[in-house]
Scaffold this motif. Structure first.
Motif, mmCIF file in Angstrom:
data_model
loop_
_atom_site.group_PDB
_atom_site.id
_atom_site.type_symbol
_atom_site.label_atom_id
_atom_site.label_comp_id
_atom_site.label_asym_id
_atom_site.label_seq_id
_atom_site.Cartn_x
_atom_site.Cartn_y
_atom_site.Cartn_z
ATOM 1 N N LEU A 27 27.593 57.089 23.129
ATOM 2 C CA LEU A 27 29.231 57.342 23.416
ATOM 3 C C LEU A 27 29.499 56.769 24.742
ATOM 4 N N PHE A 28 28.423 56.388 25.469
ATOM 5 C CA PHE A 28 28.793 55.605 26.818
ATOM 6 C C PHE A 28 29.247 54.153 26.469
ATOM 7 N N SER A 29 29.337 53.821 25.271
ATOM 8 C CA SER A 29 29.963 52.622 24.877
ATOM 9 C C SER A 29 31.521 52.481 24.927
ATOM 10 N N THR A 30 32.059 53.890 24.976
ATOM 11 C CA THR A 30 33.519 53.913 25.157
ATOM 12 C C THR A 30 33.875 53.580 26.633
ATOM 13 N N VAL A 31 32.606 54.043 27.553
ATOM 14 C CA VAL A 31 33.174 53.584 28.860
ATOM 15 C C VAL A 31 33.152 52.270 29.078
ATOM 16 N N THR A 99 23.669 51.397 28.086
ATOM 17 C CA THR A 99 25.157 51.377 28.112
ATOM 18 C C THR A 99 25.681 52.484 29.350
ATOM 19 N N PHE A 100 24.697 53.296 29.786
ATOM 20 C CA PHE A 100 24.955 54.097 30.936
ATOM 21 C C PHE A 100 24.964 53.183 32.265
ATOM 22 N N SER A 101 23.779 52.368 32.331
ATOM 23 C CA SER A 101 23.974 51.632 33.727
ATOM 24 C C SER A 101 24.933 50.528 33.510
ATOM 25 N N ILE A 102 25.039 49.700 32.227
ATOM 26 C CA ILE A 102 26.432 48.841 32.180
ATOM 27 C C ILE A 102 27.648 49.529 32.368
ATOM 28 N N GLY A 103 28.022 50.801 32.072
ATOM 29 C CA GLY A 103 29.094 51.331 32.283
ATOM 30 C C GLY A 103 29.412 51.542 33.909
ATOM 31 N N ILE A 104 28.349 51.771 34.580
ATOM 32 C CA ILE A 104 28.495 51.710 35.963
ATOM 33 C C ILE A 104 28.725 50.244 36.578
ATOM 34 N N LEU A 105 28.052 49.337 36.173
ATOM 35 C CA LEU A 105 28.343 48.037 36.712
ATOM 36 C C LEU A 105 29.856 47.477 36.246
ATOM 37 N N ILE A 125 23.678 50.770 42.343
ATOM 38 C CA ILE A 125 22.957 51.908 41.549
ATOM 39 C C ILE A 125 22.915 51.262 39.970
ATOM 40 N N GLY A 126 23.992 50.626 39.590
ATOM 41 C CA GLY A 126 23.978 50.263 38.135
ATOM 42 C C GLY A 126 22.819 48.822 38.031
ATOM 43 N N ALA A 127 22.831 48.176 38.924
ATOM 44 C CA ALA A 127 21.916 47.025 38.936
ATOM 45 C C ALA A 127 20.457 47.420 38.882
#
Length: 331
Positions: A27-31, A99-105, A125-127
């Motif tokens: 579901l992080f892909s929604t972000v 997808t969590f870290s990609i969402g942050i980026l 943080i994302g990197a």
């Protein structure tokens, strides 16, 4: 008078707890999709003069989604750590953890224009997180005991190719060598995985129906790679053109199979349509800006409209699935 006792039907808290155990990391892909659309509208506002407020509203929506999904997944981790561990070991679901870290980026990119200092921290943080997810995934692939070629699908791009996103604003917030480091990881392993994924698609059984939308992930690496490479080099050279036109060809290939995708029932994996389309939209607008070609400008505008319509449809279908209790169920 009813003779039912509390043990005849499951209590509501027990049902909710069971659903929480099946809350999907995907579901992080929604972000990713909503943040990608926000960035696309920001670019359209800059290049085409479209309303800036739309990009701002979408950035807030993506941020709210990220906070909500993060809190729910953290609750799942605290109450059902064994379910999270099972996702971590799953040959398909494990690839959605990044997808969590990609969402942050992507949120860092979306916020960079209005809150550069916040974006800088989000990017850092994302990197770091994404590098950790990349190492985790590749160690799992190398030292595995249970993967087979039929487990392979385009979602395997997510852990390593997500590194290509880092330089998009990394060139503005960190030394250039940091961005080249991440770009190199993503580019080289995109080529490696592309060959393996094509082998799997050409010579083995078709993807499971649930995974069919992940074919759109093929669009993301060359699209984001093109954007990152332009930011790194500052010029539209031959290699930049190769990246963009590879993405454009893959879009044509997927469009020629549109009827196949229309026939696929809705799954959470349908969000795989969203970010790749947004990435191609942004890449096309960047290409139009670099070349000055009106045809690319119109194509970019059309792609932003298409991506907006697709994500709006996905949002409605997801809300409907949530209210119908069709999400957070065991497969």
């Amino acid at each position: 008078m009813s003779t039912a006792t509390p043990t005849d039907t499951p209590a509501a808290p027990a049902i909710e707890s069971a659903r929480l155990a099946h809350f999907p990391v995907a579901l992080f892909s929604t972000v990713m999709g909503s943040a990608g659309l926000a960035i696309a509208w920001q670019k359209a506002g800059h290049l085409l003069g479209w309303p800036a407020v739309v990009g701002q509203a979408l950035t807030l929506l993506a941020t709210g989604l990220f906070v909500l999904i993060t809190l729910l997944y953290a609750l799942k981790l605290s109450r059902h750590p064994e379910a999270v561990a099972a996702e971590r070991r799953h040959p398909v679901r494990m690839n959605f953890f990044p997808t969590f870290s990609i969402g942050i980026l992507l949120l860092a990119i979306a916020w960079y224009g209005v809150a550069p200092e916040v974006a800088r921290w989000l990017w850092a943080i994302g990197a770091v997180l994404h590098l950790g997810f990349t190492l985790m995934a590749m160690n799992s692939w190398i030292h595995h005991t249970h993967y087979e070629v039929t487990h392979l699908n385009p979602a395997w791009f997510i852990p390593v190719v997500g590194n290509i996103i880092v330089p998009v604003i990394g060139v503005h917030v960190a030394p250039p060598e940091v961005s080249w480091f991440f770009f190199s990881i993503g580019l080289v392993f995109w080529m490696v995985l592309m060959a393996i994924v094509m082998y799997r698609l050409f010579f083995h059984a078709p993807l499971a129906l649930r995974l069919t939308p992940t074919l759109f992930i093929l669009l993301a690496p060359p699209s984001v790679g093109f954007i990152a490479y332009l930011n790194l080099t500052g010029e539209l050279d031959a290699f930049a053109r190769v990246l963009y036109y590879t993405a454009l060809f893959l879009a044509m290939l997927l469009a020629s199979n549109a009827l196949r995708f229309f026939r696929v029932p809705f799954f959470v994996s349908a969000w795989a349509y969203s970010f790749p389309l947004a990435a191609l939209s942004i890449a096309t607008l960047r290409m139009a800006e670099a070349t000055g070609l009106d045809g690319l400008r119109w194509l970019g505008a059309a792609l932003v409209v298409l991506t907006t319509a697709v994500i709006a449809f996905l949002m409605l279908r997801t809300l409907h699935a949530i209210t119908a209790g069709a999400i957070c169920q065991p497969e």
